[in-house]
Motif scaffolding. Structure first.
Motif, short mmCIF file in Angstrom:
data_model
loop_
_atom_site.label_atom_id
_atom_site.label_comp_id
_atom_site.label_asym_id
_atom_site.label_seq_id
_atom_site.Cartn_x
_atom_site.Cartn_y
_atom_site.Cartn_z
N GLN A 52 0.88 -1.17 -0.03
CA GLN A 52 -0.14 -0.15 0.07
C GLN A 52 0.90 1.30 -0.10
O GLN A 52 0.40 2.27 -0.53
CB GLN A 52 -1.07 -0.03 1.21
N VAL A 143 -4.81 -5.85 -0.62
CA VAL A 143 -5.99 -5.03 -1.04
C VAL A 143 -6.96 -6.17 -1.93
O VAL A 143 -8.11 -6.08 -1.85
CB VAL A 143 -5.50 -4.11 -2.31
N GLU A 147 -11.26 -7.70 -1.31
CA GLU A 147 -12.51 -7.48 -2.17
C GLU A 147 -13.77 -8.30 -1.79
O GLU A 147 -14.92 -7.87 -2.12
CB GLU A 147 -11.90 -7.99 -3.58
N ARG A 175 -16.25 0.07 2.00
CA ARG A 175 -15.20 -0.85 1.75
C ARG A 175 -15.19 -1.29 0.24
O ARG A 175 -14.31 -2.16 -0.38
CB ARG A 175 -15.36 -2.54 2.31
N ASP A 176 -15.90 -0.47 -0.58
CA ASP A 176 -15.64 -0.63 -1.92
C ASP A 176 -14.34 -0.09 -2.36
O ASP A 176 -13.85 0.94 -1.91
CB ASP A 176 -16.72 0.14 -2.81
N THR A 177 -13.44 -0.65 -3.24
CA THR A 177 -12.46 -0.08 -4.04
C THR A 177 -12.91 0.91 -5.03
O THR A 177 -14.11 0.98 -5.50
CB THR A 177 -11.69 -1.01 -4.55
N ASP A 207 -7.01 2.79 -8.25
CA ASP A 207 -8.23 1.70 -8.28
C ASP A 207 -8.11 1.06 -6.95
O ASP A 207 -9.35 0.19 -6.86
CB ASP A 207 -7.68 0.72 -9.54
N LYS A 208 -7.14 0.64 -6.59
CA LYS A 208 -7.19 -0.31 -5.25
C LYS A 208 -7.46 0.21 -3.70
O LYS A 208 -7.47 -0.52 -2.87
CB LYS A 208 -5.57 -1.13 -5.21
N LEU A 209 -7.68 1.73 -3.82
CA LEU A 209 -7.81 2.16 -2.78
C LEU A 209 -9.33 1.99 -2.37
O LEU A 209 -10.14 2.27 -3.10
CB LEU A 209 -7.53 3.70 -2.75
N HIS A 210 -9.60 1.96 -0.96
CA HIS A 210 -10.92 1.71 -0.59
C HIS A 210 -11.53 3.18 -0.35
O HIS A 210 -10.84 4.03 0.22
CB HIS A 210 -11.16 1.01 0.67
N SER A 234 -4.30 1.28 -12.02
CA SER A 234 -3.81 0.12 -11.25
C SER A 234 -2.45 0.20 -10.86
O SER A 234 -1.95 -0.35 -9.85
CB SER A 234 -4.16 -1.04 -11.86
#
Length: 234
Positions: A52, A143, A147, A175-177, A207-210, A234
């Motif tokens: 991260q 990450v 999902e 908790r959606d990315t 893209d991978k951040l919540h 990404s």
């Protein structure tokens, strides 16, 4: 070590002239000091894994030139920080000197080019936090594993689309990315995720951040830049 402490004690006086918005026209008005051979120790508000942290760094270096300063200076700073992190301070200093970059306080957190433009490198790009979370399975595993975990609670966010400058409200889970949020926007507006770039507080959201990690509040607006050409976040 003593020299570095001396530079820090003198920092307040040197910064006073920059607080009023004035910008020096050349390096003659601002002293340049050798890069301090000291690793900055700091603690992250939210514990980060190594993956991260690297993603956070990549987002900063990829987007910083789009907001201010010159790209060649940002490239030199990125190379200098990489050298300094491996304690090759001689190489880092050579890179700074070659690009005519001055560091008034001895640290890369505040730098100036020969025109007097200010460049600020966040501390997370310079060293690991003392509370780094170790991981053994690579950059993306923490990450990716979330999902399929708990979706969190629902939050209503306001998005401002660059295509029509209109605001829309969209419900998301905390908790959606960002990648998942882009797909939900596609279902609502028909905009493919590859054409979307999400910004909050002037920073690109990877893209991978919540959603909860980005600390987005319901009353704030997320800027969604719609690009005709596909983008890769990404």
């Amino acid at each position: 070590m003593g020299g570095c402490l001396g530079l820090q004690r003198n920092r307040r006086g040197r910064n006073a002239s920059s607080d009023n918005g004035s910008r020096p026209s050349s390096g003659t008005n601002r002293k340049n000091h050798p890069l301090c051979h000291e690793t900055i120790r700091w603690k992250s508000d939210v514990p980060l894994t190594e993956g991260q942290l690297r993603s956070k760094r990549d987002e900063f270096w990829d987007t910083a030139p789009a907001f201010e300063g010159r790209k060649e200076i940002w490239d030199a700073l990125r190379a200098a920080t990489a050298a300094a992190e491996t304690t090759d301070f001689q190489l880092a200093q050579a890179i700074l000197d070659g690009a005519n970059i001055s560091v008034p306080n001895g640290f890369l957190t505040e730098c100036y080019d020969e025109l007097g433009t200010r460049y600020q490198v966040p501390v997370y790009c310079l060293s690991y936090p003392i509370n780094i979370v170790k991981e053994g399975s690579g950059r993306d595993s923490p990450v990716d594993q979330t999902e399929s975990s708990d979706e969190g609670s629902e939050i209503m966010l306001k998005l401002r689309l660059s295509s029509n400058c209109q605001d829309i409200k969209m419900p998301l889970m905390t908790r959606d990315t960002i990648a998942q949020a882009k797909k939900k926007l596609q279902a609502k507006q028909g905009i493919e995720p590859l054409h979307q770039r999400w910004f909050f507080g002037g920073k690109l959201l990877g893209d991978k951040l919540h959603i909860d990690e980005a600390r987005i509040l319901p009353s704030y607006v997320i800027q969604v830049i719609i690009n005709p050409e596909p983008t890769n976040e990404s």
